[in-house]
Each structure stands twice: as structure tokens, then as C-alpha cells.
Design a protein around this motif. Structure first.
Motif, short mmCIF file in Angstrom:
data_model
loop_
_atom_site.label_atom_id
_atom_site.label_comp_id
_atom_site.label_asym_id
_atom_site.label_seq_id
_atom_site.Cartn_x
_atom_site.Cartn_y
_atom_site.Cartn_z
N SER A 23 0.83 -1.20 0.00
CA SER A 23 0.00 0.00 0.00
C SER A 23 0.86 1.24 0.00
CB SER A 23 -0.93 0.01 1.22
OG SER A 23 -0.17 0.02 2.42
N VAL A 24 0.22 2.37 -0.19
CA VAL A 24 0.87 3.67 -0.21
C VAL A 24 0.31 4.51 0.92
CG1 VAL A 24 1.20 5.79 -1.55
CG2 VAL A 24 1.28 3.57 -2.69
N ILE A 25 1.17 5.24 1.64
CA ILE A 25 0.74 6.13 2.71
C ILE A 25 0.49 7.52 2.11
CG2 ILE A 25 1.33 7.19 4.91
CD1 ILE A 25 0.91 4.24 5.11
N VAL A 26 -0.73 8.04 2.31
CA VAL A 26 -1.09 9.36 1.79
C VAL A 26 -1.40 10.26 2.98
CG1 VAL A 26 -2.60 10.66 0.25
CG2 VAL A 26 -2.04 8.28 -0.27
N SER A 27 -0.83 11.45 3.02
CA SER A 27 -1.06 12.39 4.11
C SER A 27 -1.19 13.80 3.56
CB SER A 27 0.11 12.32 5.12
OG SER A 27 1.33 12.63 4.48
N GLY A 28 -1.55 14.72 4.46
CA GLY A 28 -1.65 16.13 4.07
C GLY A 28 -3.05 16.53 3.68
N GLU A 29 -3.17 17.41 2.69
CA GLU A 29 -4.43 18.03 2.32
C GLU A 29 -5.26 17.13 1.39
OE1 GLU A 29 -3.66 20.90 4.83
OE2 GLU A 29 -5.49 20.87 3.64
#
Length: 698
Positions: free
Chosen positions: A502-508
Motif C-alpha cells: 500500500s501507499v501512505i497518503v497524508s496532508g491536504e
């Protein structure tokens, strides 16, 4: 569990409170709903036992600061000034002037929350379907689809008879229809007043805030147009404008115009302005035969909830008949023309000049302080910024689609017939009592975590390498290892939790966290969409992807599937959407001195000047417009100043092609002729009181 919901006192804000309360009630059961405009109201409900909705529409400063620092969901819905005023008239039985003053106070008190990026602003157009509105509000409250689904179907069914949000508001709020009826009963002058003020409170409106005289003047009725003159006789020695006018915090400029007629000799007018509970500006002058006056003042508002008040007095003088005492004001009449309430946001200017003159800038450039470029032909326009080339990412570590990765949680099911190793009776190890069972049975081994080395451990087999294999490949490997130990084994493998892949997505983004990868070979822009899409304007967001210690980044508005946006992501990648707006500043003698963010990827010089309200006709030198920036000459950054003479028609064409860059400074120099006039004005303000006293004494 707290939720803060509010907005100006309008049908939309009340409908939002209704929807939020209804959603929470369906999900959690009982819900408490209470106002929160004062800290006393907040203290009454500091520790509610269950879900609690705090409603605010005219919060005091302490409440605004409290909501600004709060960590729980805060939703704000904004409606236009006109409909809010009409609704307040209907719901609170207010006359127009009282509703205007009340709504004005509400808009100013909500200003800090509008600018707070932590407060989610709910877009709720009237043509939006109620079903979409319910899903939007539930998502903003933080409900995941699975948690929201049980109540979702029932609520969609309950609201099915409302096709749109506008219909639902009219059906649920009794005063919404009455507000529309009130609008049809207002006369032409009232409608003009509402239209003017609605523009002033439009967040996208750029220009002067115009407060009509019918709102400012105290009187009976105070909101009707002024006709004729107002006579100041006896105790009626002043005209007061306000005192229920509210302005947002910041620096302001005001121009007050009036006409004096039927004047007696030696009368002195006194004008002052009250804001934040104190006199911010005061001036006086002798009323002459001409009788026309325009008073300009600049002041700062620190408390938006405190009303601003303009006052005009007859300070001292004689009656026109010369029979009164020296302090009477008999037969003095004042009338308004062009109302003294043309207000606009501006920088508080207390210095004699706002910056260097155009000649001084050009002189510094010729002296070598910086590189001066005269923009007088298309060839002099600097090239637009090229899209930055993102760093090359390392190739994916595990290019196989749907491959198992370290950290994944899998389950293995083994089917056997005859003599079995697994699934109970008939298994090996029971000595001579083994029995043949012709039926097929399966044994499921669940929650196997792939370790850091990429392997799992199974009974009778031992360690099996799983990372890098698909579920089908791993099943085949297990079957191979079981041959000779089990009769006709058949194996299936499922991924229960795809952690490593999986990919970690953060922020806006709307849903930060892990995004599992599939065999579709998702691209970078696909991952942003799968995370719920970005929050904010794409021209203000930067995308950063990191893989194996190497990072690549680019502005979201620059990404396409032909560049970094189309790069295939890999397991273990980290994607961060960062709020990094590009901006420019306008200084000097423009009508609005401010710091602006790029509303679109490209902004031209003429668009930037227009957004600032253009150049001040009384102060600016149109022949001296400059753009200050730093440019890379291949070795280092050097200061460069571009000069444009806006008195030449060609410059208006060139300025459309002149594109701004991040951190540019636009400077509009002041006209050199303004300095003597400013000096004369300062001297006159210093010596006018002494001259007036001498005239009165004579």
C-alpha cells in the motif's frame, strides 16, 4: 463528543444544524443541541454526557478564539448578506435597519472563523440534492462509509420527498418562505440598500465598501433616504452616523462629505470618528461660504464587534441673525451629498510617502544596485516559468502486480481428501488407526503476518518465502511442499490486510491513510483521487512522493499524466499533499495594499493590479510600475526589477503577457507632485486651530 456548527443567521445555517443533529441522532442516539455565542453558554455545557452540537451565529471574540483552537469538527456554512437580512426580518420580526445591523455584527464576528483553515466551510447550493448534502455532511463529521451506511439508507428515504436542498429548507424552516415574501414588499430604496451591502459582504467582491446614508443616519425611520436638509437648532447640535455600523478588523480609510448652508459667521465644525470605544480621529475647521467639505481619515479596527460611529458637530459660533450667544447654532443646516461612508480596506498609512519615487528606482538600477529591465516591447517580457523537472524516482522494488509484501496479513486454506495432515480425524500421526475418508475437508489458517524477511511459517512445511509472490504463486508453492505428506492437497491464499502493498497518503486530502495497490498499476494522480481528492485549490498545493530515500515534488496544478502525475506508484511509497501557496505582494499607491495568493496557476501583471483595485488616481504615478524579483542567471540569484510605463497604451497589452512568479513584489510609485500637497496638508492641520482661535478672537 462535541461538534460546532454555525454561520450567519440564515436558512442554510439553521438547516445545517438540523442535518448535523439528525445525522448524529441516527448514529449515536440522543443528541444535545445548544447555542454557543458567549463563553457563559459554553461553560454551561463543558462536559456533555454524549454527542453535543454547539450552534453559533454571532460569537464573541473569546468564543471565536475557543473555536479556533478546538480539535473537534467545526462546520461553517455561509449565506449571502441579502438573504440573511431578509430571514432575520422574518424570523425575529425586525425592521430592515435592525436586521442590517444584526447581520453586519454576525458577519464581522464570524470573520476569524472564515479565515481559519481548520474550520470546514460547507458548500450547500440550493440546487444540491438532499442525498448528496447528507453524504457530504456525514463525511465532514468524520464518519467512514461503513459507520454511516446503517443510517444513510433510512435518512435518504426520509428525505426522499425533497428533491433539492432549497426545497428542504423551505419545507423545514417556517420563516424561509416569509423571507421571500418580505423582499417583495420592500420599496426601491430598501432594495438598493440591500444590493449595495450584499456586494460589500461578498468574499469575492473587490472594491470599496459603500454604506448608504439610510443605514448610517440615526433618525426615525433611520433607514429611509434623506431628503432636503437637516437643521441643527437648540440642543440638536450634531449628526451621528452609526452607531450600529460594524467593520472587520484591520486598517481602514473613510471619506466623509457634507454641505453646510445658511451659515452664521464664525461657526466651526468638528468631525470625529469612534472605533474600539475610543476616538480614533478628530479634526475641525471653519465653515466658509462655500460650505462643501470632505474629511478623509485613516484608522484601525481591533474589535469587530464594537460599532464604529461618525459624528459631525457644530463646535462653536454665532447665529445667522447675530442675536444669539456665541455658542448657539441657530439656522445652521447640514445636508448629505455623496454619503460620507465610502469605506475601503487599506493599509494604515502614517508615513509621508509610501516608498521611493519612480525616478529614484530607475536611478538605483542605473547605479548597479540591481538589473533594471524596461518592458517596452514584447521581447523584454520575461519567459514564463518552465515546469520544474521532478527528481527521478528509483524503480519499484516489487514490480509484480498484487504481490505479497512484508507486513501483509494473509490466510491460507488447505483442502485434503483421504488421509490428512490437517482438519481433524484421519490425520497423520494416529498410528495404525488411520482411516480413509473420501470426503474433502479444508482447514483455514488465518492472520498470518508476513515478517520483515518476507516469509511465513506453516505446520509440517516450515518457513515459506511469501514476499514478492502473488497469492496464486504462493498457493502453488505450498501445494508443492505438501506433496508426499498429504493426499491431493489443494491450497488457496487470500490477503486479509494489504499493509506492505500500500501507499501512505497524508496532508491536504479528504481521507489520509493507507491506499492499497491493485493490479491496475495506479499512478500518482490516481492515488490522490483514491484518497478522496485534494482539499483546497490545486494552485496552492504541492505533491511530494518519497521512495527509498529519494523525493520528487511538484505543484499539483502542474501535474499531468505525461509527467510526474503519471508515474506508477509502488508499495511503500509515501505521498504528501502540502499546502504551499504561491503569492505576490502589491505595495505603493495601489488602491489595495495586500498580500495575494495565486488564484490560478498563471496570473498576469494587469490581473494583479486589477485585483488590487487599480492605481490610486490621487496618489499613483502610472508611469512608474515596477516588478521586483530574484532570478537565477545560471550561477546565483540576482535581483531584477522590471519597469513598465502604464501611460503608454502598448503597456496594457504587454502587461497581459507579463506573468508573475512566486514571491514577486509589485510596486506602484507615488507621483512626485503628491509630496508638496502632503506637506501643505500636514502644516495646515498643525496651524489651523491657532488661526481659527485668532479669527474668533478678532
Amino acid at each position: 463528543m462535541l461538534f460546532a456548527v454555525g454561520g450567519p443567521p440564515s436558512p442554510k445555517s439553521i438547516f445545517l444544524v438540523h442535518i448535523v443533529t439528525d445525522i448524529l441522532r441516527r448514529v449515536f442516539g440522543a443528541v444535545t443541541n445548544s447555542p454557543c455565542n458567549t463563553m457563559e453558554q459554553r461553560e454551561e455545557h463543558r462536559a456533555p454526557p454524549g454527542p453535543h452540537v454547539l450552534f453559533f451565529d454571532v460569537p464573541e471574540h473569546a468564543v471565536s478564539a475557543y473555536l479556533h483552537a478546538a480539535a473537534y469538527p467545526r462546520l461553517l456554512v455561509l449565506d449571502d448578506f441579502r438573504s440573511t437580512v431578509l430571514f432575520s426580518m422574518a424570523a425575529r420580526n425586525m425592521p430592515l435597519v435592525d436586521a442590517v445591523r444584526f447581520v453586519s455584527q454576525s458577519f464581522c464576528s464570524l470573520e476569524p472563523l472564515v479565515a481559519d483553515k481548520g474550520v470546514l466551510q460547507v458548500e450547500m447550493p440550493g440546487n444540491m440534492s438532499v442525498a448528496d448534502c447528507l453524504d457530504l455532511v456525514a463525511r465532514l463529521l468524520g464518519f467512514e462509509p461503513l459507520a454511516w451506511e446503517p443510517a444513510r439508507s433510512q435518512m435518504h428515504q426520509d428525505y426522499a420527498h425533497f428533491s433539492q436542498v432549497g426545497d428542504a429548507i423551505l419545507g423545514l424552516i417556517q420563516f424561509a418562505k416569509e423571507a421571500g415574501q418580505i423582499a417583495s414588499r420592500l420599496d426601491a430604496s430598501d432594495l438598493v440598500t440591500l444590493d449595495r451591502l450584499s456586494k460589500a459582504y461578498d468574499p469575492d467582491y473587490e472594491g470599496d465598501v459603500f454604506w448608504p446614508a439610510e443605514i448610517l443616519l440615526s433618525g426615525t425611520p433611520p433607514y429611509k433616504p434623506i431628503s432636503g436638509t437637516i437643521e441643527l437648532v437648540g440642543p440638536a447640535r450634531s449628526i451621528t452616523f452609526g452607531p450600529y455600523m460594524h467593520l472587520a478588523t484591520g486598517c481602514w480609510a473613510a471619506t466623509y462629505s457634507f454641505l453646510a448652508t445658511d451659515d452664521g459667521p464664525g461657526n466651526i465644525y468638528l468631525f470625529d470618528l469612534i472605533a474600539d470605544g475610543e476616538i480614533k480621529f478628530s479634526t475641525q475647521g471653519l465653515i466658509t461660504a462655500n460650505g462643501k467639505y470632505a474629511v478623509h481619515c485613516e484608522f484601525e479596527v481591533r474589535d469587530a464587534l464594537h460599532p464604529v460611529e461618525f459624528r459631525c458637530f457644530i463646535a462653536e459660533g454665532q447665529a445667522a441673525s447675530n442675536k444669539g450667544t456665541s455658542v448657539t447654532t441657530r439656522n445652521i443646516k447640514l445636508a448629505l451629498f455623496g454619503v460620507a461612508a465610502v469605506l475601503h480596506l487599506s493599509g494604515c498609512a502614517t508615513l509621508p510617502i509610501s516608498g521611493p519615487a519612480g525616478a529614484e528606482v530607475r536611478k538605483s538600477g542605473r547605479a548597479g544596485s540591481f538589473k533594471l529591465v524596461e518592458v517596452d516591447a514584447p521581447a523584454a517580457i520575461p519567459a514564463m516559468d518552465q515546469l520544474a523537472q521532478a527528481a527521478a524516482l528509483p524503480p519499484p522494488v516489487a514490480p509484480v502486480a498484487n504481490a505479497i509484501a512484508p507486513g501483509d496479513v494473509i490466510s491460507v486454506t488447505i483442502y485434503e481428501v483421504g488421509v490428512r495432515l490437517f482438519s481433524g480425524a484421519g490425520s497423520a500421526g494416529q498410528g495404525t488407526m488411520q482411516q480413509f475418508d473420501p470426503s474433502a475437508r479444508g482447514e483455514r489458517i488465518a492472520s498470518l503476518t508476513v515478517d520483515e524477511q518476507g516469509s511465513i511459517r506453516l505446520p509440517y512445511i516450515g518457513t515459506v518465502q511469501a514476499a514478492g509472490l502473488t497469492t496464486t504463486q504462493l498457493a502453488s508453492e505450498i501445494e508443492r511442499r505438501l506433496r508426499g505428506k498429504s493426499e491431493s492437497p489443494q491450497v488457496t491464499v487470500l490477503i486479509e490486510q494489504q499493509i506492505g502493498g500500500s501507499v501512505i497518503v497524508s496532508g491536504e486530502v479528504s481521507r489520509p491513510g493507507r491506499v492499497p495497490l491493485t493490479g491496475a498499476r495506479e499512478r500518482l494522480l490516481d492515488i490522490v483521487s483514491l484518497a478522496g481528492g485534494y482539499r483546497g485549490r490545486e494552485s496552492e498545493l504541492m505533491v511530494r512522493i518519497e521512495r527509498a530515500g529519494v523525493a520528487a515534488e511538484a505543484m499539483l496544478s502542474d501535474l499531468t499524466y505525461d509527467n510526474l502525475g503519471g508515474a506508477a506508484v509502488a508499495a511503500g511509497d509515501r505521498v504528501d499533499i502540502i499546502y504551499r501557496p504561491r503569492s505576490y505582494s502589491i505595495l505603493g499607491t495601489a488602491n489595495k495594499i495586500d498580500h495575494f495568493t495565486f488564484p490560478t496557476p498563471n496570473v498576469s501583471l494587469v490581473e494583479a493590479i486589477a485585483k488590487a483595485g487599480g492605481m490610486n488616481d490621487n496618489l499613483a504615478d502610472p508611469a512608474a510600475v515596477f516588478v521586483f524579483r530574484f532570478e537565477n542567471d545560471g550561477n546565483s540569484e540576482i535581483p531584477v526589477v522590471y519597469h513598465m510605463n502604464m501611460l503608454r497604451p502598448l503597456s496594457y497589452l504587454l502587461s497581459q503577457k507579463f506573468m508573475l512568479r512566486d514571491k514577486d513584489v509589485i510596486y506602484v510609485a507615488g507621483a512626485a507632485a503628491n509630496r508638496p500637497s502632503k506637506l501643505v496638508r500636514i502644516i495646515s492641520e498643525l496651524f489651523t486651530p491657532a488661526l481659527l482661535t485668532r479669527q474668533l478672537a478678532n
